[in-house]
Design an enzyme around this catalytic site. Structure first.
Site, PDB file in Angstrom:
ATOM      1  N   LEU A 121       0.602  -0.889  -0.082  1.00 55.34           N
ATOM      2  CA  LEU A 121       0.151  -0.420   0.067  1.00 55.34           C
ATOM      3  C   LEU A 121       0.623   1.025   0.175  1.00 55.34           C
ATOM      4  O   LEU A 121       0.767   2.116  -0.888  1.00 55.34           O
ATOM      5  CB  LEU A 121      -0.806  -0.158   1.515  1.00 55.34           C
ATOM      6  CG  LEU A 121      -1.623   1.452   1.583  1.00 55.34           C
ATOM      7  CD1 LEU A 121      -2.328   1.932   0.567  1.00 55.34           C
ATOM      8  CD2 LEU A 121      -2.739   0.983   3.325  1.00 55.34           C
ATOM      9  N   ASP A 122       1.847   1.401   1.271  1.00 59.58           N
ATOM     10  CA  ASP A 122       2.413   2.363   1.045  1.00 59.58           C
ATOM     11  C   ASP A 122       3.843   1.901   2.054  1.00 59.58           C
ATOM     12  O   ASP A 122       3.629   1.843   2.669  1.00 59.58           O
ATOM     13  CB  ASP A 122       1.884   3.408   1.916  1.00 59.58           C
ATOM     14  CG  ASP A 122       3.205   4.670   2.299  1.00 59.58           C
ATOM     15  OD1 ASP A 122       4.080   4.970   1.620  1.00 59.58           O
ATOM     16  OD2 ASP A 122       2.637   5.297   3.518  1.00 59.58           O
ATOM     17  N   PRO A 123       4.709   1.581   1.432  1.00 60.82           N
ATOM     18  CA  PRO A 123       4.920   1.650  -0.445  1.00 60.82           C
ATOM     19  C   PRO A 123       4.491   0.675  -1.275  1.00 60.82           C
ATOM     20  O   PRO A 123       4.006   0.057  -0.643  1.00 60.82           O
ATOM     21  CB  PRO A 123       6.879   1.964  -1.058  1.00 60.82           C
ATOM     22  CG  PRO A 123       6.737   0.692   0.114  1.00 60.82           C
ATOM     23  CD  PRO A 123       6.471   0.861   1.998  1.00 60.82           C
TER      24      PRO A 123
END
Length: 387
Positions: A121-123
């Site tokens: 997702l993040d990253p």
């Protein structure tokens, strides 16, 4: 046929595992506790089996062309990646690319193997949205090399129902505590900003997560943003005024975490590590998401361009997601492990080149992955702010 060796049966693994098995791939789920792995795949139909994570057993069972997926704590990724390369297998992880992982590049290229990172997702999804924005901007009518740019990317995993602590954990809190010890660096109004205590750079941030609604959060910079200017392929000639990647938290978070900040600030050396581990265990006990408890993920990525002479904004667009846990799993689990599963398939389809890499910037893959999320009800809002 290649086997997917998925390491780790934590809260963020199930949706990606289910998707790969459902698409006809054979998957072995390796986990330290066998019962947890068995519980994850218990009702999944397809070629899957649970195994106790023993590194020697794993080494003996990974074959040429297989894929090793590490959803373990970050300290194990390098070991898993090296094991994969030693067995002529590929490697996929959702975590940040580290210098030690980058050092495997020559070995991976020589063997024609993929070592893919930053596909969560993040990253992960945040990178895809950045690439999509830059592609949109480059092909726009206002585009000019002289335009002054501002880029912002913020993401947060949040409790769907606000609580006094203003946060809940999807996995071990130790990673969050260590991230708070990581100095932050970003570009703001043409000046490089550095903050050794990220929470001291906390500010209120209002984002339009959809065309109809805005949400206000507390935001802090996330580690070192500056290397991503090159990773996102900004032209070196572009004047970049602001560039920041950060984390979103519910309003009131900084006040609720005041004592934790004090602990993090004083946690040095071996004794400090022990204190962080103890606090992590305590937080996991008191503030972990319970099974079936609804979570929320907010993600906002924006690029704007200003005329170099008038400083007037001439192009501003954003992509955003505001996802909640549902019957298919938590928002965090869906978004992280689904992206991992898309990367696994891209490796098998030879759509990702050999060597060590982060989330793909190929617009064919970017478009396909973003379309997949939209097709499966993970709404990605695309907003032109000048309309």
């Amino acid at each position: 046929m290649a086997i997917i060796h998925w390491l780790g049966a934590g809260l963020s693994s199930a949706p990606g595992i289910k998707r790969l098995i459902g698409n006809g791939l054979e998957l072995w789920l390796w986990n330290r506790t066998l019962s947890k792995a068995e519980a994850v795949i218990e009702h999944m139909e397809g070629q899957c089996q649970a195994r106790v994570l023993d590194w020697q057993q794993l080494h003996e069972n990974v074959s040429k062309g297989d894929i090793v997926v590490s959803m373990l704590p970050g300290s194990f990724h390098l070991q898993a990646a090296q094991l994969a390369l030693d067995n002529n297998a590929h490697f996929v992880s959702s975590s940040y690319l580290t210098p030690a992982m980058e050092a495997l590049n020559q070995q991976a290229q020589t063997k024609g193997l993929c070592v893919v990172n930053e596909v969560g997702l993040d990253p992960g999804i945040d990178h895809l949205l950045a690439y999509a924005l830059l592609n949109d901007y480059r092909s726009s009518q206002p585009y000019a090399v002289s335009n002054v740019l501002e880029f912002r990317s913020f993401c947060g995993g949040l409790p769907a129902q606000e609580n006094a602590f203003r946060y809940k954990f999807s996995w071990s809190p130790l990673g969050v505590l260590k991230a708070l010890k990581s100095p932050a660096q970003w570009l703001e109004n043409g000046v490089v900003k550095i903050c050794s205590k990220p929470w001291e750079a906390m500010h209120s941030y209002t984002t339009p997560l959809s065309k109809l609604e805005k949400s206000t959060f507390e935001a802090i910079p996330n580690r070192d943003s500056l290397p991503f200017i090159a990773q996102y392929q900004f032209d070196p000639q572009w004047p970049v005024d602001t560039f920041i990647r950060g984390s979103l938290r519910l309003q009131g978070w900084a006040k609720a975490w005041k004592n934790i900040f004090s602990l993090v600030e004083s946690a040095d050396g071996a004794e400090g590590e022990a204190k962080l581990q103890a606090k992590s265990d305590e937080l996991w006990q008191d503030h972990a998401f319970k099974e079936g408890e609804q979570d929320r993920v907010a993600l906002y990525v924006e690029l704007l361009a200003k005329d170099a002479h008038t400083q007037q904004c001439i192009w501003r667009q954003s992509y955003s997601m505001d996802a909640y846990g549902n019957e298919t799993g938590s928002a965090m689990a869906r978004l992280v492990s689904t992206t991992v599963s898309l990367a696994v398939e891209a490796v098998l389809e030879e759509r990702i080149g050999a060597g060590v890499s982060a989330a793909p910037n190929d617009m064919g893959l970017v478009s396909d992955w973003l379309a997949y999320f939209n097709d499966h009800h993970e709404t990605i809002n695309h907003l032109n702010h000048l309309d």
